[in-house]
Motif scaffolding. Structure first.
Motif, PDB file in Angstrom:
ATOM      1  N   PHE A  41       0.865  -1.173   0.000  1.00  0.00           N
ATOM      2  CA  PHE A  41       0.000   0.000   0.000  1.00  0.00           C
ATOM      3  C   PHE A  41       0.903   1.224   0.000  1.00  0.00           C
ATOM      4  O   PHE A  41       1.974   1.218   0.595  1.00  0.00           O
ATOM      5  CB  PHE A  41      -0.883   0.013   1.252  1.00  0.00           C
ATOM      6  CG  PHE A  41      -2.003  -0.979   1.217  1.00  0.00           C
ATOM      7  CD1 PHE A  41      -3.313  -0.565   1.047  1.00  0.00           C
ATOM      8  CD2 PHE A  41      -1.756  -2.341   1.348  1.00  0.00           C
ATOM      9  CE1 PHE A  41      -4.358  -1.481   1.016  1.00  0.00           C
ATOM     10  CE2 PHE A  41      -2.788  -3.265   1.322  1.00  0.00           C
ATOM     11  CZ  PHE A  41      -4.094  -2.836   1.156  1.00  0.00           C
ATOM     12  N   THR A  42       0.460   2.273  -0.674  1.00  0.00           N
ATOM     13  CA  THR A  42       1.188   3.531  -0.664  1.00  0.00           C
ATOM     14  C   THR A  42       0.205   4.687  -0.788  1.00  0.00           C
ATOM     15  O   THR A  42      -0.798   4.582  -1.502  1.00  0.00           O
ATOM     16  CB  THR A  42       2.234   3.619  -1.802  1.00  0.00           C
ATOM     17  OG1 THR A  42       2.910   4.885  -1.711  1.00  0.00           O
ATOM     18  CG2 THR A  42       1.614   3.484  -3.177  1.00  0.00           C
ATOM     19  N   GLY A  43       0.504   5.765  -0.109  1.00  0.00           N
ATOM     20  CA  GLY A  43      -0.281   6.986  -0.254  1.00  0.00           C
ATOM     21  C   GLY A  43       0.179   7.808  -1.443  1.00  0.00           C
ATOM     22  O   GLY A  43      -0.416   8.835  -1.767  1.00  0.00           O
ATOM     23  N   THR A  91      13.619   2.145  -6.379  1.00  0.00           N
ATOM     24  CA  THR A  91      12.172   2.140  -6.616  1.00  0.00           C
ATOM     25  C   THR A  91      11.769   1.205  -7.749  1.00  0.00           C
ATOM     26  O   THR A  91      10.820   0.428  -7.603  1.00  0.00           O
ATOM     27  CB  THR A  91      11.648   3.562  -6.909  1.00  0.00           C
ATOM     28  OG1 THR A  91      12.068   4.446  -5.871  1.00  0.00           O
ATOM     29  CG2 THR A  91      10.127   3.575  -7.012  1.00  0.00           C
ATOM     30  N   ASP A  92      12.468   1.257  -8.865  1.00  0.00           N
ATOM     31  CA  ASP A  92      12.097   0.401 -10.002  1.00  0.00           C
ATOM     32  C   ASP A  92      12.171  -1.075  -9.609  1.00  0.00           C
ATOM     33  O   ASP A  92      11.275  -1.854  -9.942  1.00  0.00           O
ATOM     34  CB  ASP A  92      12.988   0.672 -11.210  1.00  0.00           C
ATOM     35  CG  ASP A  92      12.779   2.053 -11.811  1.00  0.00           C
ATOM     36  OD1 ASP A  92      11.709   2.655 -11.581  1.00  0.00           O
ATOM     37  OD2 ASP A  92      13.687   2.531 -12.511  1.00  0.00           O
ATOM     38  N   GLU A  93      13.223  -1.451  -8.894  1.00  0.00           N
ATOM     39  CA  GLU A  93      13.341  -2.840  -8.466  1.00  0.00           C
ATOM     40  C   GLU A  93      12.231  -3.197  -7.487  1.00  0.00           C
ATOM     41  O   GLU A  93      11.611  -4.262  -7.606  1.00  0.00           O
ATOM     42  CB  GLU A  93      14.705  -3.111  -7.824  1.00  0.00           C
ATOM     43  CG  GLU A  93      14.844  -4.553  -7.391  1.00  0.00           C
ATOM     44  CD  GLU A  93      16.159  -4.879  -6.711  1.00  0.00           C
ATOM     45  OE1 GLU A  93      16.373  -6.076  -6.432  1.00  0.00           O
ATOM     46  OE2 GLU A  93      16.971  -3.963  -6.447  1.00  0.00           O
ATOM     47  N   GLN A 137       2.621   9.301 -10.880  1.00  0.00           N
ATOM     48  CA  GLN A 137       3.027  10.683 -10.587  1.00  0.00           C
ATOM     49  C   GLN A 137       4.244  10.741  -9.667  1.00  0.00           C
ATOM     50  O   GLN A 137       5.101  11.604  -9.829  1.00  0.00           O
ATOM     51  CB  GLN A 137       1.885  11.442  -9.911  1.00  0.00           C
ATOM     52  CG  GLN A 137       0.701  11.680 -10.804  1.00  0.00           C
ATOM     53  CD  GLN A 137      -0.457  12.301 -10.032  1.00  0.00           C
ATOM     54  OE1 GLN A 137      -0.297  12.826  -8.939  1.00  0.00           O
ATOM     55  NE2 GLN A 137      -1.641  12.215 -10.605  1.00  0.00           N
ATOM     56  N   ASP A 138       4.293   9.823  -8.688  1.00  0.00           N
ATOM     57  CA  ASP A 138       5.292   9.924  -7.631  1.00  0.00           C
ATOM     58  C   ASP A 138       6.386   8.858  -7.656  1.00  0.00           C
ATOM     59  O   ASP A 138       7.489   9.095  -7.169  1.00  0.00           O
ATOM     60  CB  ASP A 138       4.607   9.842  -6.262  1.00  0.00           C
ATOM     61  CG  ASP A 138       3.566  10.920  -6.064  1.00  0.00           C
ATOM     62  OD1 ASP A 138       3.845  12.086  -6.405  1.00  0.00           O
ATOM     63  OD2 ASP A 138       2.467  10.601  -5.564  1.00  0.00           O
ATOM     64  N   LEU A 139       6.077   7.668  -8.177  1.00  0.00           N
ATOM     65  CA  LEU A 139       6.999   6.548  -8.008  1.00  0.00           C
ATOM     66  C   LEU A 139       7.778   6.159  -9.253  1.00  0.00           C
ATOM     67  O   LEU A 139       8.869   5.589  -9.140  1.00  0.00           O
ATOM     68  CB  LEU A 139       6.240   5.319  -7.483  1.00  0.00           C
ATOM     69  CG  LEU A 139       5.536   5.522  -6.136  1.00  0.00           C
ATOM     70  CD1 LEU A 139       4.786   4.258  -5.741  1.00  0.00           C
ATOM     71  CD2 LEU A 139       6.511   5.945  -5.054  1.00  0.00           C
ATOM     72  N   ASP A 172      10.039   6.722 -12.732  1.00  0.00           N
ATOM     73  CA  ASP A 172      11.229   7.539 -12.980  1.00  0.00           C
ATOM     74  C   ASP A 172      10.849   9.007 -13.150  1.00  0.00           C
ATOM     75  O   ASP A 172       9.962   9.338 -13.933  1.00  0.00           O
ATOM     76  CB  ASP A 172      11.943   7.025 -14.234  1.00  0.00           C
ATOM     77  CG  ASP A 172      13.339   7.582 -14.365  1.00  0.00           C
ATOM     78  OD1 ASP A 172      13.892   8.100 -13.382  1.00  0.00           O
ATOM     79  OD2 ASP A 172      13.893   7.498 -15.483  1.00  0.00           O
ATOM     80  N   GLY A 173      11.492   9.868 -12.377  1.00  0.00           N
ATOM     81  CA  GLY A 173      11.206  11.299 -12.405  1.00  0.00           C
ATOM     82  C   GLY A 173      10.228  11.740 -11.335  1.00  0.00           C
ATOM     83  O   GLY A 173      10.066  12.929 -11.095  1.00  0.00           O
ATOM     84  N   GLY A 174       9.573  10.791 -10.666  1.00  0.00           N
ATOM     85  CA  GLY A 174       8.625  11.115  -9.610  1.00  0.00           C
ATOM     86  C   GLY A 174       9.322  11.547  -8.332  1.00  0.00           C
ATOM     87  O   GLY A 174      10.478  11.222  -8.096  1.00  0.00           O
ATOM     88  N   ARG A 175       8.594  12.268  -7.492  1.00  0.00           N
ATOM     89  CA  ARG A 175       9.195  12.852  -6.289  1.00  0.00           C
ATOM     90  C   ARG A 175       9.652  11.836  -5.258  1.00  0.00           C
ATOM     91  O   ARG A 175      10.463  12.160  -4.392  1.00  0.00           O
ATOM     92  CB  ARG A 175       8.242  13.869  -5.657  1.00  0.00           C
ATOM     93  CG  ARG A 175       6.957  13.272  -5.103  1.00  0.00           C
ATOM     94  CD  ARG A 175       5.986  14.368  -4.652  1.00  0.00           C
ATOM     95  NE  ARG A 175       4.742  13.779  -4.216  1.00  0.00           N
ATOM     96  CZ  ARG A 175       4.367  13.695  -2.951  1.00  0.00           C
ATOM     97  NH1 ARG A 175       5.129  14.196  -2.001  1.00  0.00           N
ATOM     98  NH2 ARG A 175       3.219  13.136  -2.641  1.00  0.00           N
ATOM     99  N   LYS A 176       9.178  10.595  -5.304  1.00  0.00           N
ATOM    100  CA  LYS A 176       9.608   9.568  -4.346  1.00  0.00           C
ATOM    101  C   LYS A 176      10.379   8.439  -5.019  1.00  0.00           C
ATOM    102  O   LYS A 176      10.626   7.399  -4.442  1.00  0.00           O
ATOM    103  CB  LYS A 176       8.398   9.009  -3.578  1.00  0.00           C
ATOM    104  CG  LYS A 176       7.767  10.031  -2.647  1.00  0.00           C
ATOM    105  CD  LYS A 176       8.739  10.493  -1.573  1.00  0.00           C
ATOM    106  CE  LYS A 176       8.145  11.570  -0.696  1.00  0.00           C
ATOM    107  NZ  LYS A 176       8.971  11.894   0.474  1.00  0.00           N
TER     108      LYS A 176
END
Length: 172
Positions: free
Chosen positions: A101-103, A121-123, A108-110, A112-116
């Motif tokens: 789960f993620t907020g 992250t990709d892995e 948008q966020d996760l 490539d280029g997203g704020r988080k």
């Protein structure tokens, strides 16, 4: 990384009986969050190598898989630790599925280029079967939804989404 709780027989946070790890730390601060104490990155207990006994809790045949909750699993400091756990689950128990789960919002966020988005992250996303994304929104609260608290949240099939390079939602 810290964690607030580990549930070894959870039926509320994904399909089947699951082991659920509630990590600490969240910058989303959703209004009426069901556990705001987990916003603090130092809430609960330190996550150590011994904490990974969650692997043993996943072994019984009646356990469907692992679910990550928060706090926020996709805070970069949490991702860096959790990706190691997810690798172990995939290597040692490939028949188990993994939900998170993620907020944050995947596209948008996760990505490539997203704020988080960070170096793992990709892995981490590639190791998931299902991602439930989006912040809890009180004005969209709907208690009839499976595995979500508000209508804006999505159940995303990560394997299909990564393959097709677009968000593919699960039908539940």
């Amino acid at each position: 990384m810290y964690y607030g709780n580990i549930k070894k027989n959870d039926i509320a946070n994904g399909k089947g009986v699951r082991v659920t790890l509630f990590v600490s730390g969240c910058t989303n601060h959703c209004k009426n969050c069901f556990q705001p104490e987990t916003w603090n990155f130092d809430y609960g207990k330190p996550y150590t190598k011994e904490t990974e006994d969650v692997i043993d809790a996943l072994k019984p045949s009646h356990i469907s898989g692992l679910t990550l909750l928060g706090g926020e699993p996709f805070e970069p400091e949490n991702q860096r630790e959790l990706v190691k756990l997810l690798r172990r689950v995939r290597e040692e128990l490939p028949e188990k599925n993994i939900w998170s789960f993620t907020g944050f919002v995947l596209d948008q966020d996760l990505l490539d280029g997203g704020r988080k988005h960070c170096e793992v992250t990709d892995e981490m996303l590639s190791l998931l079967d299902v991602l439930v994304d989006g912040p809890f929104k009180e004005e969209e609260k709907d208690i009839t939804l499976a595995f979500r608290g508000s209508r804006n949240q999505r159940l995303i099939d990560m394997k299909k989404s990564l393959k097709e390079q677009e968000v593919i939602e699960l039908e539940v």
